[in-house]
Design an enzyme around this catalytic site. Structure first.
Site, PDB file in Angstrom:
ATOM      1  N   ARG A 288       0.822  -1.214   0.000  1.00  0.00           N
ATOM      2  CA  ARG A 288       0.000   0.000   0.000  1.00  0.00           C
ATOM      3  C   ARG A 288       0.857   1.266   0.000  1.00  0.00           C
ATOM      4  O   ARG A 288       0.354   2.358  -0.215  1.00  0.00           O
ATOM      5  CB  ARG A 288      -0.946  -0.003   1.204  1.00  0.00           C
ATOM      6  CG  ARG A 288      -1.905  -1.176   1.171  1.00  0.00           C
ATOM      7  CD  ARG A 288      -2.937  -1.096   2.261  1.00  0.00           C
ATOM      8  NE  ARG A 288      -3.417  -2.421   2.637  1.00  0.00           N
ATOM      9  CZ  ARG A 288      -4.484  -2.655   3.388  1.00  0.00           C
ATOM     10  NH1 ARG A 288      -5.176  -1.658   3.853  1.00  0.00           N
ATOM     11  NH2 ARG A 288      -4.853  -3.882   3.678  1.00  0.00           N
ATOM     12  N   VAL A 289       2.137   1.096   0.277  1.00  0.00           N
ATOM     13  CA  VAL A 289       3.037   2.258   0.219  1.00  0.00           C
ATOM     14  C   VAL A 289       3.491   2.474  -1.225  1.00  0.00           C
ATOM     15  O   VAL A 289       3.616   3.607  -1.686  1.00  0.00           O
ATOM     16  CB  VAL A 289       4.249   2.049   1.153  1.00  0.00           C
ATOM     17  CG1 VAL A 289       5.312   3.105   0.943  1.00  0.00           C
ATOM     18  CG2 VAL A 289       3.783   2.035   2.591  1.00  0.00           C
TER      19      VAL A 289
END
Lengths: 510, 117
Positions: A371-372
Site C-alpha cells: 500500500r506504500v
C-alpha cells in the site's frame, strides 16, 4: 582535589538514601495453581500487567483482576508453587532491559540470554506494553527497505516504517523471505551516508532446531552482528510466547528512539494467536469465534501499530514490521489472516502452486500488494520495474489461452515469450539477496527485450553470468546504479553496452 | 454455589462480631467439599482482616501500645522473631511494613547489586 572524608560522606549519603523509610510489601496467598495459571487472594493494590514474585523467586505477571483475587501467569516452566505460598508485588510493569550489547545475542522475552554467553549489561528499561506513537509524531514512509529479492523490490516494495505481511501455507518460504531481507541489510554495514538497519528476529512457538538453523545461517552470512533474536520456542510457556513479539517491539523502540532504523520479523503471529487463545481459555475469559478471545484483533493491532516512521523532531528512526502468518490450504479468508491483512500496509502472498512448479520465491504478484507502493522505491527501480507487474498479469491471462494450442498472432506470441522470461528472471535462490544495481540490470534486461532471444531454461544461468560480468567490467556503472538515482540516457546506454557485450560471449559459449 | 452466596453465608456465621461455632458447623454440614474450602477461605480472610500481626525482635511493648491506640477495633497479635535483630514488622491485611534491621541490611545488598551490575 576531593579528599577521603568527602568521599566517605558521599558514600554515607548514598547508603542513607537506600535505607531511609519503611519498606512496604504488598502480599497475597496462593489459592490455586493449575495449567500454569495461579489464583492468589490479597494483592488488593495490584496493577494489570504487573510482575509479581513468589517465595522461590519465580516471577509471574498478573493478567486478570477479579473482585477478591488475581490471576497470575507464571513466566517460567519451573512451577513448584503450592497453595498457601506467599506472592508479593514488585510494583513494576513488564519490561525488558534494552542495551546495545543485545546485538548478536539470543534472548528470551524477559531478557534472559539463551545463547550461553555472558549476562547482558543493564540498560534502559523498556515497557513491553506501550501506546504507539501518535499521528503528529509520524512522518510518511518514503525510504526503501531493500529485501534483495527482485520480485518484492520490483513489484511489492517495502519502505522503512511499513508493515508488510508475509502470508502463505507451511513450507513455502515465508521465513526464507524474511531471512533474506535480514541478510540483505549487511550491504549497509560501514557504508557512508547509509543508515544500518538493525534486525530483530522474533521466533514464536518455533522448533528450537529451526531457531538454531536461522541463527547459524545468519552467522554464516555475516548478518548476525546487527541482529537480535528474541526466542520463545514451542517448549516455552504460552505466556512467554504471548510476550515475545512485545519484547521484540520494546527492544526495537529502544533503538528507534536513538534514531536508528529497525526491522522486526514476527515468525509467526498465527502461533502467537494460538498462545494467546490458550492463555485466555485457562484464564476463563469468554471464548469467541474459533475459541479465540474477543480481543484477538487488538492483540495484533496494538503490536503492529508500534511499527512507525518517526519525524525528525522525534529522531527520525523507524520500525519496519514483517509479520508472518501461516494459512491452511491457502485460505486467506480465515479469521486470523483477515485480521492481520486489515492491519498491515500490504501483503506478500506465497502460493503453493507456484512453489510446486519451481517458481521460488513463490510470490503471487496478483494477490500481493504494497500500500506504500512507489513511495518506497528509488527512481531507478521504479523506471525499470514500472511495467513488470502489468506484463506479468497480461502474461498470466494469455497463458491460459496458450494451453489450448490454438494459433496465436505474432504480438501475442511475443508477449507470451516475454512473460515466460519475466517469470524466470524473478526466480532467485535462497540466501542470495541482490544489490539494487544487480536487480536493475536483471529487470532492465528483461523489460527491454534483451532476453527475448535467450532460451527460457538458460535465463537463470544468463543472469548469473551477466552479474559476474558486470561486477568485473562495470564497477562504476554498478556504483551509479546503487545510488538509486533516476536512469539517465548515458546510464541506459552503458547498461545496453554491457548487456550486448556479455550476450556476444554468452552466445558463443552456449 | 457461587462466591457471592458463600460470602453471605460467611457474614451470617458471625454474631456480635464473633464467629458463632454452632452456625458455622450448621452451614459447613450442608456444603460440598469444594464450597466448604471456599467458605473456610472467606472466614479466614475475615478473621485476618480483624487482626494486626506485630512481630518484634526484642519484645517491644511500646509499639504494641501504639497500635492498640490507633486500631481500637482490631486485635493485635504479637510474635517475636530474634532474626530481625532490631525493629519490628507489622502486617495489616495485605500490607507488610518492614521496620527492622534485617530488612534494612537486605535493602542495602539489593541496592548495591542493582547499581553495580
Amino acid at each position: 582535589m576531593i579528599n577521603s572524608d568527602q568521599i566517605i560522606k558521599q558514600l554515607e549519603q548514598k547508603l542513607g538514601s537506600s535505607t531511609s523509610g519503611v519498606k512496604v510489601e504488598h502480599v497475597g496467598i496462593v489459592e490455586q495453581n493449575h495449567d500454569g495459571v495461579i489464583r492468589a487472594s490479597g494483592l488488593s493494590k495490584a496493577m494489570m500487567g504487573e510482575i509479581v514474585e513468589f517465595q522461590k523467586g519465580v516471577q509471574g505477571v498478573i493478567l486478570n483482576l477479579d473482585e477478591d483475587s488475581v490471576s497470575i501467569v507464571v513466566l517460567s516452566s519451573d512451577n513448584d508453587i503450592r497453595e498457601g505460598d506467599k506472592v508479593k508485588r514488585t510494583e513494576k510493569l513488564l519490561s525488558i532491559e534494552a542495551h546495545d550489547d543485545l546485538l548478536g545475542r539470543v534472548v528470551d522475552p524477559i531478557g534472559t540470554p539463551l545463547d550461553g554467553k555472558l549476562k547482558i549489561k543493564k540498560g534502559k528499561l523498556m515497557p513491553l506494553e506501550k501506546i504507539a506513537a501518535g499521528v503528529i509524531d509520524r512522518s510518511p514512509v518514503d525510504t526503501p527497505l531493500k529485501t534483495g529479492i527482485k520480485a518484492i523490490d520490483a513489484m511489492i516494495p517495502v519502505g522503512r516504517g511499513q508493515r508488510e505481511l508475509i502470508i502463505g501455507d507451511r513450507g513455502l518460504g515465508k521465513t526464507a523471505v524474511a531471512i533474506d531481507t535480514i541478510i540483505n541489510q549487511r550491504q549497509l554495514q560501514n557504508k557512508k551516508g547509509k543508515k544500518q538497519v538493525i534486525c530483530i528476529y522474533t521466533a514464536i512457538g518455533q522448533k528450537q532446531s529451526s531457531i538454531s538453523q536461522v541463527v547459524d545461517r545468519l552467522k554464516e552470512e555475516n548478518a548476525f552482528d546487527y541482529t537480535i533474536v528474541v526466542a520463545a520456542p514451542a517448549s516455552a510457556p504460552a505466556a512467554l510466547q504471548y510476550l515475545a513479539p512485545y519484547a521484540a517491539s520494546a527492544i526495537g523502540e529502544y533503538f528507534m528512539e536513538k534514531g536508528e532504523d529497525v526491522l522486526i520479523v514476527y515468525d509467526d503471529l498465527t502461533k502467537h494467536a494460538w498462545a494467546y487463545r490458550q492463555l485466555s481459555l485457562v484464564l476463563k475469559r469468554p471464548a469467541g469465534r474459533e475459541a479465540y478471545p474477543g480481543d484477538v484483533f487488538y492483540l495484533h493491532s496494538r503490536l503492529l501499530e508500534r511499527a512507525v516512521r518517526l519525524n525528525k523532531e522525534k529522531g527520525g528512526g523507524s520500525i519496519t514490521a514483517l509479520p508472518i502468518i501461516e494459512t491452511q490450504a491457502g485460505d486467506i479468508s480465515a479469521y486470523i489472516p483477515t485480521n492481520v491483512i486489515s492491519i498491515t500496509d500490504g501483503q506478500i502472498f506465497l502460493q503453493s502452486d507456484l512453489f510446486n512448479i519451481g517458481v521460488r520465491p513463490a510470490i503471487n504478484p496478483g494477490n500481493s500488494v504494497s500500500r506504500v507502493g512507489g513511495a518506497a522505491q528509488t527512481k531507478a527501480i521504479k523506471s525499470v520495474a514500472g511495467k513488470l507487474r502489468l506484463e506479468l498479469a497480461q502474461y498470466n491471462s494469455l497463458a491460459a489461452f496458450a494451453q489450448f494450442g490454438s494459433e496465436l498472432d505474432e504480438s501475442t506470441m511475443k508477449q507470451l515469450e516475454r512473460g515466460k522470461r519475466s517469470v524466470e528472471i524473478l526466480k532467485q535462490p535462497q540466501y542470495s539477496p541482490l544489490s539494487e544495481a544487480l536487480e536493475i540490470i536483471s529487470l532492465w534486461s528483461v523489460t527491454n527485450g534483451h532476453l527475448d532471444d535467450v532460451p527460457v531454461e538458460k535465463v537463470g544461468e544468463f543472469e548469473k553470468q551477466l552479474h559476474e560480468y558486470a561486477k568485473a567490467h562495470a564497477k562504476k556503472l554498478i556504483d551509479k546504479l546503487n545510488t538509486g538515482e533516476k536512469l539517465e540516457d548515458q546510464t541506459i546506454n552503458e547498461l545496453k553496452k554491457i548487456v550486448e557485450d556479455f550476450k556476444k560471449g554468452f552466445k558463443i559459449s552456449n | 454455589m457461587n462466591k457471592t452466596f458463600l460470602k453471605k453465608l460467611a457474614i451470617a456465621s458471625y454474631k456480635n462480631g464473633e464467629l458463632d461455632q454452632k452456625t458455622a458447623f450448621k452451614i459447613a454440614d450442608r456444603l460440598s467439599k469444594k464450597d466448604l474450602k471456599q467458605y473456610i477461605r472467606i472466614i479466614k480472610a475475615s478473621e485476618k482482616a480483624k487482626n494486626i500481626y506485630l512481630t518484634t525482635a526484642l519484645g517491644d511493648k511500646n509499639t504494641e501500645k501504639q497500635l492498640k491506640y490507633i486500631f481500637k477495633d482490631k486485635n493485635i497479635i504479637v510474635n517475636q522473631d530474634s532474626s530481625m535483630m532490631l525493629g519490628s514488622r507489622i502486617e495489616i491485611n495485605d500490607d507488610i511494613f518492614e521496620m527492622n534491621l534485617k530488612n534494612t541490611l537486605e535493602n542495602i545488598i539489593e541496592n548495591i547489586d542493582q547499581n553495580n551490575d
